[in-house]
Motif scaffolding. Structure first.
Motif, PDB file in Angstrom:
ATOM      1  N   GLU A  71       0.796  -1.234   0.000  1.00  0.00           N
ATOM      2  CA  GLU A  71       0.000   0.000   0.000  1.00  0.00           C
ATOM      3  C   GLU A  71       0.826   1.281   0.000  1.00  0.00           C
ATOM      4  OE1 GLU A  71      -2.878  -0.193   3.201  1.00  0.00           O
ATOM      5  OE2 GLU A  71      -3.421  -2.253   2.663  1.00  0.00           O
ATOM      6  N   ALA A 194     -11.392  12.988   0.759  1.00  0.00           N
ATOM      7  CA  ALA A 194     -11.712  11.796  -0.045  1.00  0.00           C
ATOM      8  C   ALA A 194     -11.767  12.193  -1.511  1.00  0.00           C
ATOM      9  CB  ALA A 194     -13.049  11.219   0.404  1.00  0.00           C
ATOM     10  N   VAL A 195     -10.596  12.464  -2.049  1.00  0.00           N
ATOM     11  CA  VAL A 195     -10.515  12.862  -3.463  1.00  0.00           C
ATOM     12  C   VAL A 195      -9.160  12.373  -4.001  1.00  0.00           C
ATOM     13  CG1 VAL A 195      -9.635  15.171  -2.839  1.00  0.00           C
ATOM     14  CG2 VAL A 195     -10.641  14.801  -5.079  1.00  0.00           C
ATOM     15  N   PRO A 196      -9.156  11.831  -5.203  1.00  0.00           N
ATOM     16  CA  PRO A 196      -7.871  11.394  -5.757  1.00  0.00           C
ATOM     17  C   PRO A 196      -6.901  12.570  -5.835  1.00  0.00           C
ATOM     18  CG  PRO A 196      -9.677  10.535  -7.088  1.00  0.00           C
ATOM     19  CD  PRO A 196     -10.282  11.499  -6.104  1.00  0.00           C
ATOM     20  N   SER A 218      -3.268   7.887  -0.548  1.00  0.00           N
ATOM     21  CA  SER A 218      -3.561   6.711  -1.372  1.00  0.00           C
ATOM     22  C   SER A 218      -4.083   7.230  -2.710  1.00  0.00           C
ATOM     23  CB  SER A 218      -4.641   5.861  -0.689  1.00  0.00           C
ATOM     24  OG  SER A 218      -5.888   6.520  -0.782  1.00  0.00           O
ATOM     25  N   PRO A 219      -4.353   6.350  -3.664  1.00  0.00           N
ATOM     26  CA  PRO A 219      -4.910   6.832  -4.937  1.00  0.00           C
ATOM     27  C   PRO A 219      -6.287   7.486  -4.764  1.00  0.00           C
ATOM     28  CG  PRO A 219      -3.989   4.639  -5.199  1.00  0.00           C
ATOM     29  CD  PRO A 219      -3.981   4.925  -3.720  1.00  0.00           C
ATOM     30  N   GLU A 220      -6.927   7.293  -3.608  1.00  0.00           N
ATOM     31  CA  GLU A 220      -8.263   7.881  -3.393  1.00  0.00           C
ATOM     32  C   GLU A 220      -8.278   8.995  -2.354  1.00  0.00           C
ATOM     33  OE1 GLU A 220      -8.006   4.370  -2.727  1.00  0.00           O
ATOM     34  OE2 GLU A 220      -8.207   4.022  -4.882  1.00  0.00           O
ATOM     35  N   VAL A 221      -7.213   9.135  -1.596  1.00  0.00           N
ATOM     36  CA  VAL A 221      -7.223  10.085  -0.478  1.00  0.00           C
ATOM     37  C   VAL A 221      -6.062  11.079  -0.576  1.00  0.00           C
ATOM     38  CG1 VAL A 221      -7.125  10.346   2.045  1.00  0.00           C
ATOM     39  CG2 VAL A 221      -8.395   8.433   1.042  1.00  0.00           C
ATOM     40  N   SER A 222      -6.403  12.371  -0.460  1.00  0.00           N
ATOM     41  CA  SER A 222      -5.393  13.429  -0.501  1.00  0.00           C
ATOM     42  C   SER A 222      -5.207  14.033   0.887  1.00  0.00           C
ATOM     43  CB  SER A 222      -5.831  14.543  -1.456  1.00  0.00           C
ATOM     44  OG  SER A 222      -6.040  14.026  -2.749  1.00  0.00           O
ATOM     45  N   ASN A 258      -8.329  19.089  -7.893  1.00  0.00           N
ATOM     46  CA  ASN A 258      -9.638  18.465  -7.652  1.00  0.00           C
ATOM     47  C   ASN A 258      -9.996  18.615  -6.188  1.00  0.00           C
ATOM     48  OD1 ASN A 258      -9.535  17.337 -10.302  1.00  0.00           O
ATOM     49  ND2 ASN A 258      -8.172  15.741  -9.498  1.00  0.00           N
TER      50      ASN A 258
END
Ligand code: APR
Ligand code: PHB
Length: 393
Positions: A71, A194-196, A218-222, A258
């Motif tokens: 991860e 919760a945004v890429p 992560s790829p989904e969390v900034s 984003n």
């Protein structure tokens, strides 16, 4: 009063205390870990997320690397933005192939707690009234309260890993320690969203309205930060205002930020702190209990891990041979790295933040420094080797 005995009493289940317990177990040394908060709380506390190469190597070498390898996000560069310009610092090219890995501190904590429980090592959460005594003797004691009972833990050595606000440091007589404090005239407002991520690599931005940082989990969390005043009230920062400010400060032509739902937000002070020495009699301080660095250099967690690596080796040598030489050198060995990190973190902070008053001399100096970083390989290499972390001796 119930009495227990162990070799090393560890106060605090942050990265320092938990990693120490893990390293000691691998050396066959018993310990008991005491933590005031609940397991749930320490596993979900959002903190930093940049692991130096040396921290990653240690996790891999000691059997903690499975999830980290799956991860963790390996980064080989960072980006610096200022005056509408962007410059990538190719960390790995400049620092002998070493890299950083993005992996939240709470993930490290979860992995360490899982390892502790799998190894049957005692760890007590939600303890109260923690007090240290006898650190000048060879039988120090930690007294605490757990599940309604007063308890006494008799040890050979106590490791004070209870963070900046813990009780361990205060157990050293005031005449036996010197504290160095430095406050910075800014703080960070941090959000988890919760945004890429809008970037593949971390972006550090210097802007006249204040510093901003785009990090990720992560790829989904900034994970993003903006500089605010130290006494700023979070209520004044609804999510939309934070995103607007991030957009301005991180702004670059042709690049889009984003936004998305904010999962967590908070303000953290920027300070430097060091206590010297980091030991007294049979008490050894490690991690935030002994030093704090401003978050700009992403060094806090890595310093904590470096301390306990030194301490575990020194304790192993002492238990194996009776030779206390390495334990005696614990402070000196740790402080070299700690002061290097203080200097690096202070330098990065001074280069990137906006100072109150917007003094023009300072602003021009900052630009000269950023321009030097962008054009001199030597300057970029210096940043890179500090950022990925100095190797262990
Ligand atoms: N008794 C037992 N535990 C205590 C006590 C006490 N009196 N006081 C505090 N603690 C616990 C805290 O609840 C916390 O879980 O000690 C732990 C200390 O952990 P951290 O604050 O995470 O500090 P440390 O382990 O040194 O980790 C290094 O550097 O930059 C930071 O974010 C980074 O937190 C990380 C730190
Ligand atoms: C983070 O991801 O939380 C982070 C990254 C870099 C820093 C500080 C914090 O310098």
């Amino acid at each position: 009063m119930k009495t227990d005995r162990t070799q090393v009493g560890i106060v605090g289940a942050g990265p320092a205390g938990l990693m120490l317990a893990h390293l000691l177990r691998l050396e066959g040394i018993e310990s008991v870990v005491l933590e005031t908060r609940s397991r749930e709380y320490v596993e979900h506390r959002v903190r930093a997320g940049v692991l130096e190469q040396g921290t990653v190597d240690l996790m891999n070498e000691t059997g903690l690397g499975d999830r980290l390898r799956r991860e963790g996000l390996v980064h080989r560069g960072i980006e610096i933005r200022w005056d509408g310009r962007a410059k990538r610092i190719p960390l790995s090219d400049l620092a002998g192939g070493r890299a950083i890995t993005i992996y939240g501190q709470q993930e490290v904590v979860k992995d360490l707690i899982a390892a502790r429980l799998a190894g049957d090592g005692p760890i007590h959460f939600e303890v109260g009234s923690v007090a240290l005594s006898g650190i000048d003797t060879n039988a120090p004691i930690v007294r605490y309260r757990h599940e309604g009972t007063d308890r006494e833990l008799r040890c050979d050595v106590i490791a004070g890993c209870d963070g900046f606000h813990g009780v361990s440091r205060e157990a050293i007589p005031a005449t036996g320690r010197t504290e160095f404090h430095h406050e910075y005239p800014f703080a960070w407002l941090g959000i988890l969203a919760a945004v890429p991520p809008s970037t593949e690599e971390l972006i550090y931005a210097h802007h006249e309205r204040g510093f901003a940082l785009h990090s990720l989990r992560s790829p989904e969390v900034s994970r993003l930060y903006i500089q605010v005043d130290p006494d700023e009230d979070i209520e004044r920062w609804p999510d939309a205002r934070i995103w607007d400010e991030l957009r301005i400060r991180l702004g670059l032509e042709g690049w889009h930020l984003n936004d998305g739902p904010v999962i967590e937000k908070g303000i953290a002070a920027m300070r430097s702190f060091v206590v010297e020495p980091m030991q007294h009699g049979r008490l050894f301080l490690a991690g935030d209990a002994a030093h704090i660095v401003p978050a700009t250099g992403a060094k806090g967690l890595n310093l904590a891990v470096a301390d306990v690596r030194v301490l575990a080796r020194a304790l192993a040598a002492w238990y194996a041979t009776g030779d206390a030489g390495r334990l005696d050198r614990y402070t000196a060995e740790c402080l070299r790295r700690v002061w290097r990190a203080q200097d690096f973190s202070a330098t990065m902070s001074a280069m990137l933040h906006a100072y109150p008053g917007h003094d023009e001399f300072t602003q021009r100096r900052q630009r000269a420094q950023l321009d030097y970083l962008a054009t001199s390989e030597a300057a970029a290499r210096s940043l890179a080797e500090n950022y990925v972390g100095l190797p262990f001796d």
